[in-house]
Scaffold this active site. Structure first.
Site, PDB file in Angstrom:
ATOM      1  CB  SER A   1      -8.665   2.623  -2.658  1.00 38.74           C
ATOM      2  OG  SER A   1      -7.438   2.165  -2.115  1.00 38.74           O
ATOM      3  CG  HIS A   2     -10.414   3.986   3.460  1.00 38.61           C
ATOM      4  ND1 HIS A   2     -11.005   4.211   4.675  1.00 38.61           N
ATOM      5  CD2 HIS A   2      -9.067   4.021   3.703  1.00 38.61           C
ATOM      6  CE1 HIS A   2     -10.082   4.390   5.595  1.00 38.61           C
ATOM      7  NE2 HIS A   2      -8.893   4.282   5.036  1.00 38.61           N
ATOM      8  CG  ASN A   3     -10.866  -0.568  -2.214  1.00 34.75           C
ATOM      9  OD1 ASN A   3     -11.620   0.401  -2.348  1.00 34.75           O
ATOM     10  ND2 ASN A   3      -9.933  -0.855  -3.102  1.00 34.75           N
TER      11      ASN A   3
ATOM     12  CG  HIS B   1      -1.914   1.098   1.248  1.00 34.06           C
ATOM     13  ND1 HIS B   1      -3.043   1.093   0.461  1.00 34.06           N
ATOM     14  CD2 HIS B   1      -1.950   2.250   1.959  1.00 34.06           C
ATOM     15  CE1 HIS B   1      -3.741   2.189   0.695  1.00 34.06           C
ATOM     16  NE2 HIS B   1      -3.096   2.919   1.599  1.00 34.06           N
TER      17      HIS B   1
ATOM     18  CG  ASP C   1      -3.789   5.797 -11.535  1.00 33.63           C
ATOM     19  OD1 ASP C   1      -3.485   5.603 -10.346  1.00 33.63           O
ATOM     20  OD2 ASP C   1      -2.931   5.907 -12.428  1.00 33.63           O
TER      21      ASP C   1
END
Length: 715
Positions: free
Chosen positions: A78-80, A33, A475
């Site tokens: 993102s915070h998936n 990450h 992106d």
């Protein structure tokens, strides 16, 4: 625990084995990450520079020149994984994190976009995730006063165990007010401002770099940050006021890897070291260890570099906004990252090893066997019902239930509201900012390269129909486990496709995020490839921005672009259970010229309404344009070689519908761009005829079909 090979490298470089605190720092900063270990070589293929790019990838956000001294800050995150474990707090803190990336650059956040991806809403779990993720975004964004002006919601079975929450934020600033995360001078002090530090978010970066499992909700809950939007609003104002004083020399948001990440990266960027006093950090919970303090990802915190004589002024600004603040360290000439706690050194690491030492590499990749495109299905006996079915599918249906929960008019800049092809904001001197986001995972699954190219073309067309020229993109590359050669092949080729399209359109890739390991042990599958993007562009005079709906009785309707037998990944085939069949839409050489020509025509003020043709095909685009009036459409001159369903539902790229009262002038301006006059505006129905079919829809029928998602959520 550190992977064995990483531990070996670190031990050799340091001449000793790292202690527990040091291992925690390396574990997070060397995670996929934070360090982009599997992706860095591929991301280097992007073109990241351009005439308008002031700051590209590598800082909290990119800075793009708008004009007349104004600049835009843009970032995407993102915070998936967190949003699966705790959907409300996971999505809310995703918004909070990307907003802090913008304010740490000295820009006021003015817009948010939220591309979201979920499992089908036919199970209680997926419905719960969907409802609470949207609620989290609304709850946070509305409280801090930043409008959500654009988004996407896409549904597929592979997201059932791993929804995706991607967020874009755009900010506005004067160029002279921009600050960066590059530390400036040894001896300067570091002040931590914002919320207190707790145990929430421990190890979030490393958590985001592994698969989810059935036990994720229980064992990973400590990795989920808890947000406080009211503190964030205060932090926005305090940060911008502090930067206005001119005393802030560098600044960084505390996001992934917490204090360890933000502070070490600031020092490293300035080729400096740092000495931190972890016991000076203001804590929310008693008894926290140095390990916990350093890697906590508690929200609403920003780290400032100021000269010694300006520390008190910064602390006073924090006190004015009722924020916690403390001086926690200083920059040093010695290129080590040193952490002290209660007078003892608990960590002492070479700063460049910590921030830049993680090995990066291209993983093995394996192309899939050549795909059999299969046979075409029989032509539906009820073509009208096929159109209704597509309009009713949750991927195509109106997303009004979602965006009605967002305050999209706060700050009074919004010109074009959610539900249109692109969001449009008023900026300065009669010009606007246009924004679009998302991708088509159905296309990318079958052909990652063409899907990657198509992602940018379709977003560029969304801007073009508003007369806006794309100037920069960010992106969020969401994929499965990169250690699997087939997944890494998808990842690699989607990046290559997106990069090639960006070069064709002369749009630099200025930042973003990679989110890998989006797989779930519970469902045993990776998500479909999802190279989501955020694209920004500049409009001409806002007076020339056309509507998205049919206007003007008797106006001509023109179809721009060519329609091909390209049903692969289409919503029509998806509904029919033919997900793997058909030819995937290809981006053809004239696509950039089509985009450029549309922008030119619309800026001339010749177009009353315009709409991109994309997901769902031509029938969907025509239906979406029916708001208060209909149209009579004849497609018999579009293509004699296509079957009726191909003509209506193909998702070929670089197509748009234009409505104009100056047909001849527009056709002349289109030149050699393929185009066809297909009808006129007027009436209370949408009538579509072609070779062998004649369909009629009332406006009420269209509205009812498109309201399927709203009706489900209101039940």
């Amino acid at each position: 625990m550190l992977p064995e090979n990483d531990l070996k490298i670190i031990t050799e470089e340091m001449g000793r084995e790292p202690n527990l605190v040091e291992q925690g720092c390396f574990l997070n900063l060397w995670s996929e990450h934070c360090s982009y270990r599997s992706s860095a070589p591929l991301l280097k293929t992007f073109t990241t520079v351009g005439d308008r790019v002031i700051i590209g990838p590598g800082d909290d956000a990119a800075i793009i020149r708008f004009g007349d001294g104004w600049v835009l800050a843009i970032g995407m995150e993102s915070h998936n994984h967190p949003s699966y474990v705790d959907p409300y707090n996971g999505s809310a803190t995703g918004v909070g994190g990307i907003v802090r990336d913008i304010i740490s650059m000295g820009a006021r956040p003015i817009a948010l976009m939220d591309p979201l991806y979920f499992g089908p809403l036919d199970t209680p779990k997926n419905l719960y995730l969907f409802e609470h993720i949207v609620e989290g975004i609304a709850g946070y964004g509305n409280c801090i006063g930043v409008p959500v002006v654009r988004g996407e919601a896409y549904f597929d079975e592979t997201y059932s165990g791993n929804p995706l929450v991607n967020v874009v934020c755009v900010g506005l600033a004067r160029e002279e007010n921009i600050v960066t995360a590059c530390a400036q001078k040894a001896g300067n002090k570091l002040v931590l401002v914002g919320s207190t530090t707790g145990r929430d978010g421990l190890g979030g970066a490393s958590f985001a770099s592994r698969d989810l499992s059935e036990e994720a909700e229980a064992e990973d809950r400590p990795s989920i940050q808890i947000g406080d939007p009211f503190t964030e609003k205060l932090l926005i104002e305090a940060t911008l006021e502090a930067i206005d004083t001119g005393h802030v020399l560098s600044c960084r948001d505390l996001g992934a890897a917490g204090l360890a990440g933000a502070s070490s990266e600031m020092a490293s960027k300035g080729n400096l070291g740092m000495r931190l006093m972890a016991d000076k950090v203001i804590l929310r919970e008693s008894g926290m260890t140095p390990y916990e303090i350093m890697i906590s990802e508690s929200q609403e915190r920003i780290l400032f570099e100021v000269s010694p004589e300006n520390v008190d002024e910064l602390l006073a600004i924090a006190e004015k906004y009722d924020l916690n603040a403390s001086m926690i360290g200083e920059l040093t000439e010695r290129l080590y990252y040193t952490v002290e706690f209660e007078g003892e050194v608990v960590a002492d690491m070479p700063v460049k090893l910590l921030t830049e030492g993680a090995p990066t590499f291209e993983r093995p990749s394996t192309a899939p066997a050549e795909r059999d495109i299969g046979d075409k299905p029989e032509l539906p006996t009820d073509l009208k019902q096929a159109v209704i079915d597509i309009l009713s599918s949750h991927n195509i249906a109106s997303k009004e239930w979602i965006y009605r929960q967002y305050d999209h008019e706060v700050q009074v800049r919004t010109v074009d509201k959610p539900g249109s092809d692109a969001g449009v904001l008023r900026i300065a001197d009669g010009k606007g900012l246009a924004l679009s986001c998302g991708c088509n995972p159905g296309h990318t699954l079958l052909d990652p390269y063409e899907g990657g190219k198509g992602t940018l073309i379709e977003n560029s067309m969304n801007l073009a129909v508003k007369g806006a020229e794309g100037i920069a993109l960010v992106d969020c590359l969401n994929f499965g486990n990169p250690e699997k050669p087939d997944i890494y092949w998808q990842f690699k080729h989607a990046i290559l496709g997106l990069g090639d399209a960006a070069r064709d359109l002369s749009i630099p890739v200025v930042g973003g995020n990679v989110s890998l390991y989006n797989e779930s042990g519970e469902y045993g599958t990776a998500i479909v490839p999802t190279p989501s993007i955020g694209l920004i562009g500049i409009t001409g005079d806002l007076e020339t921005v056309p509507a998205s709906f049919f206007e003007g009785e008797g106006n001509s309707v023109i179809l721009v672009g060519e329609t091909f037998d390209e049903m692969g990944g289409s919503e029509y085939y998806n509904i029919k259970g033919l997900r793997n069949n058909g030819n995937v839409p290809k981006v053809r050489e004239n696509a950039p010229k089509t985009v450029e020509t549309l922008i030119s025509i619309i800026r001339e003020g010749k177009i009353e309404a315009a709409h991109d043709v994309s997901a769902g095909g031509l029938a969907t685009a025509l239906a979406e344009m029916c708001k208060e009036t209909g149209a009579s459409i004849d497609l018999s001159g579009v293509s004699e070689d296509l079957r009726a369903d191909d003509l209506l539902f193909s998702e070929s790229h670089a197509r748009a519908i234009l409505v104009t009262s100056e047909k001849d002038k527009v056709l002349e301006m289109l030149g050699d761009i393929p185009c066809t006059v297909i009808g006129t505006v007027g009436g209370d129905d949408l009538n579509i005829k072609g070779n062998g079919f004649d369909l009629s829809f009332t406006l009420d029928e269209i509205a009812e079909a498109r309201a399927s998602l709203t009706k489900l959520m209101m039940e």
